[in-house]
Design a protein around this motif. Structure first.
Motif, PDB file in Angstrom:
ATOM      1  N   ARG A  61       0.837  -1.213   0.000  1.00  0.00           N
ATOM      2  CA  ARG A  61       0.000   0.000   0.000  1.00  0.00           C
ATOM      3  C   ARG A  61       0.864   1.252   0.000  1.00  0.00           C
ATOM      4  N   LEU A  62       1.933   1.245   0.769  1.00  0.00           N
ATOM      5  CA  LEU A  62       2.822   2.402   0.793  1.00  0.00           C
ATOM      6  C   LEU A  62       3.536   2.572  -0.549  1.00  0.00           C
ATOM      7  N   ALA A  63       3.874   1.445  -1.179  1.00  0.00           N
ATOM      8  CA  ALA A  63       4.583   1.508  -2.458  1.00  0.00           C
ATOM      9  C   ALA A  63       3.721   2.133  -3.553  1.00  0.00           C
ATOM     10  N   LEU A  64       2.404   2.053  -3.411  1.00  0.00           N
ATOM     11  CA  LEU A  64       1.516   2.678  -4.402  1.00  0.00           C
ATOM     12  C   LEU A  64       1.705   4.185  -4.483  1.00  0.00           C
ATOM     13  N   PHE A  65       2.265   4.772  -3.436  1.00  0.00           N
ATOM     14  CA  PHE A  65       2.449   6.226  -3.419  1.00  0.00           C
ATOM     15  C   PHE A  65       3.794   6.655  -4.000  1.00  0.00           C
ATOM     16  N   ILE A  66       4.702   5.699  -4.270  1.00  0.00           N
ATOM     17  CA  ILE A  66       6.059   6.092  -4.660  1.00  0.00           C
ATOM     18  C   ILE A  66       6.081   6.859  -5.973  1.00  0.00           C
ATOM     19  N   ASP A  67       5.545   6.262  -7.048  1.00  0.00           N
ATOM     20  CA  ASP A  67       5.599   6.926  -8.348  1.00  0.00           C
ATOM     21  C   ASP A  67       4.784   8.218  -8.376  1.00  0.00           C
ATOM     22  N   PRO A  68       3.540   8.236  -7.854  1.00  0.00           N
ATOM     23  CA  PRO A  68       2.805   9.508  -7.835  1.00  0.00           C
ATOM     24  C   PRO A  68       3.516  10.605  -7.047  1.00  0.00           C
ATOM     25  N   LEU A  69       4.207  10.227  -5.974  1.00  0.00           N
ATOM     26  CA  LEU A  69       4.878  11.226  -5.140  1.00  0.00           C
ATOM     27  C   LEU A  69       5.980  11.947  -5.891  1.00  0.00           C
ATOM     28  N   TYR A  70       6.677  11.212  -6.766  1.00  0.00           N
ATOM     29  CA  TYR A  70       7.800  11.810  -7.489  1.00  0.00           C
ATOM     30  C   TYR A  70       7.453  12.139  -8.943  1.00  0.00           C
ATOM     31  N   ALA A  71       6.212  11.931  -9.347  1.00  0.00           N
ATOM     32  CA  ALA A  71       5.831  12.110 -10.755  1.00  0.00           C
ATOM     33  C   ALA A  71       5.910  13.554 -11.210  1.00  0.00           C
ATOM     34  N   ALA A  72       5.699  14.472 -10.291  1.00  0.00           N
ATOM     35  CA  ALA A  72       5.680  15.886 -10.657  1.00  0.00           C
ATOM     36  C   ALA A  72       7.047  16.412 -11.037  1.00  0.00           C
TER      37      ALA A  72
END
Length: 411
Positions: free
Chosen positions: A65-76
């Motif tokens: 669940r935490l890993a789901l946030f990795i790419d969106p967090l750095y996508a910007a």
């Protein structure tokens, strides 16, 4: 007699040659060794095992669940130009590496629970063991019943040159190395003088593909088996006719995983499946191979031929290792720290292994092996040093200079 501490004293597996005692195989019967360990440590608590499995599955779900946030967090990206964008990418992949490290350990702990089931150590109820073990091992690409059968044979015959199932060392003749002669000393550098880069490549290859290769091609298994021996052929020499249906059930589980991964890749993309599941699974394969290789491979551990082998001698030809410190103990359920006791009594639950090991060490003394050498250094050293055993001899040492060691230390 006073109760020994839960953490057994450490014996040294890295002494100088001058300090090594002459080796004499142990003489105790299994019943005598078992009597030295309190009976309550053999009791299997089903609910305790289920709680450990639930803990591991919960940790895996949280990590995912935490890993789901990795790419969106750095996508910007970054507002600080090209240098900032590169730093952003480095941090993103660094975060993925943290996920892979811990999820790989968590998955390995879940695999260990399946291994406990295969031995009947998870519960006294065989149906519970096989049901949990089948699901858990299938999810991690291990044919549960097939591997359980060959693994049991490994435990029954460990360190036997003729009958062991895995990590059977090569002999001099396998590598076309002549016998030792004082008049004509052998230049081992000529046989094993690979460059460090090539050795590292071979070691990495072992760590990544050795378990699938063992299942598919019997790599490192018993050399007397036919060429195409594998864990997926119901008619393989590994299995008796009565075990054929169990092998087919295992194969059906693996085929179901092929379908599940295919459908998941079609739904979320192959890259996503590889990032969230595939790479952690590769680390399971790595940790499992590294742990078991170091359990059974060391210049101090003997192998026996028929004249000297018995079950208890084979069981003691293993070594406990301090593996990844607290992470190895917490995530891997002590599987690396307390393996010797497991070879003596495979049905003893892992959560009783520390205390039982203390009693075992107190009873068998110098026949108990423990190493505090850093495990990655031990992996490198043993991969380079443990190359072969002699063609003859009832007791042999798997080491590069096995003959000289044999002459000095074995009677």
């Amino acid at each position: 007699m006073s109760t020994p501490a839960h953490e057994p004293p450490k014996s040294v597996l890295e002494p100088s040659d001058d300090s090594l005692p002459e080796f004499t195989p142990m003489a105790w019967r299994v019943s005598e060794i078992r009597a030295a360990i309190p009976p309550h440590l053999f009791v299997r608590d089903t609910w305790k095992g289920i709680l450990y499995l639930a803990r591991d599955v919960t940790m895996a779900a949280i990590a995912w669940r935490l890993a789901l946030f990795i790419d969106p967090l750095y996508a910007a990206g970054s507002t600080f130009g090209e240098a900032g964008t590169r730093l952003n990418e480095c941090v993103r992949w660094g975060t993925w590496m943290i996920y892979w490290w811990f999820q790989g350990l968590i998955f390995t702990g879940i695999w260990v629970i399946g291994h406990e089931c295969g031995h009947g150590a998870f519960s006294s109820n065989k149906v519970v063991c096989d049901s949990v073990g089948y699901v858990v091992h299938t999810l991690l690409w291990t044919p549960y019943f097939s591997w359980k059968i060959s693994h049991h044979r490994h435990h029954r015959n460990h360190a036997s040159m003729e009958r062991d199932e895995v990590y059977v060392p090569k002999t001099r003749s396998d590598l076309c190395i002549p016998d030792e002669h004082q008049e004509h000393p052998i230049d081992y550098e000529e046989y094993f003088g690979d460059t460090p880069i090539y050795t590292l490549y071979m070691l990495i290859r072992q760590q990544v593909v050795a378990f699938p290769a063992y299942l598919l091609y019997n790599v490192s298994g018993q050399k007397s088996y036919p060429k195409w021996t594998n864990h997926f052929d119901p008619d393989s020499i590994l299995f008796s006719p009565s075990q054929r249906d169990a092998v087919i059930v295992s194969n059906m589980g693996i085929l179901s995983m092929v379908l599940i991964v295919y459908l998941a890749s079609m739904t979320w993309g192959f890259v996503a499946v590889a990032k969230y599941y595939g790479i952690p699974w590769l680390l399971v394969s790595h940790w499992f191979i590294m742990i078991t290789y170091l359990h059974h491979t060391d210049p101090e551990l003997p192998h026996y031929r028929d004249a000297q082998w018995n079950f208890q001698r084979g069981a003691s030809a293993t070594v406990d290792r301090d593996f990844l410190g607290w992470m190895g103990r917490f995530f891997l359920h002590d599987v690396a720290h307390f393996h010797v006791i497991h070879h003596f009594f495979p049905k003893l639950p892992f959560y009783h292994a520390p205390e039982a090991t203390a009693y075992l060490q107190a009873f068998i003394g110098i026949h108990y092996h423990r190493s505090s050498k850093p495990v990655f250094k031990a992996l490198w050293d043993n991969y380079n040093d443990c190359q072969f055993v002699d063609n003859e001899g009832a007791t042999v040492i798997s080491a590069l200079f096995s003959s000289s060691f044999y002459q000095r230390h074995i009677r």
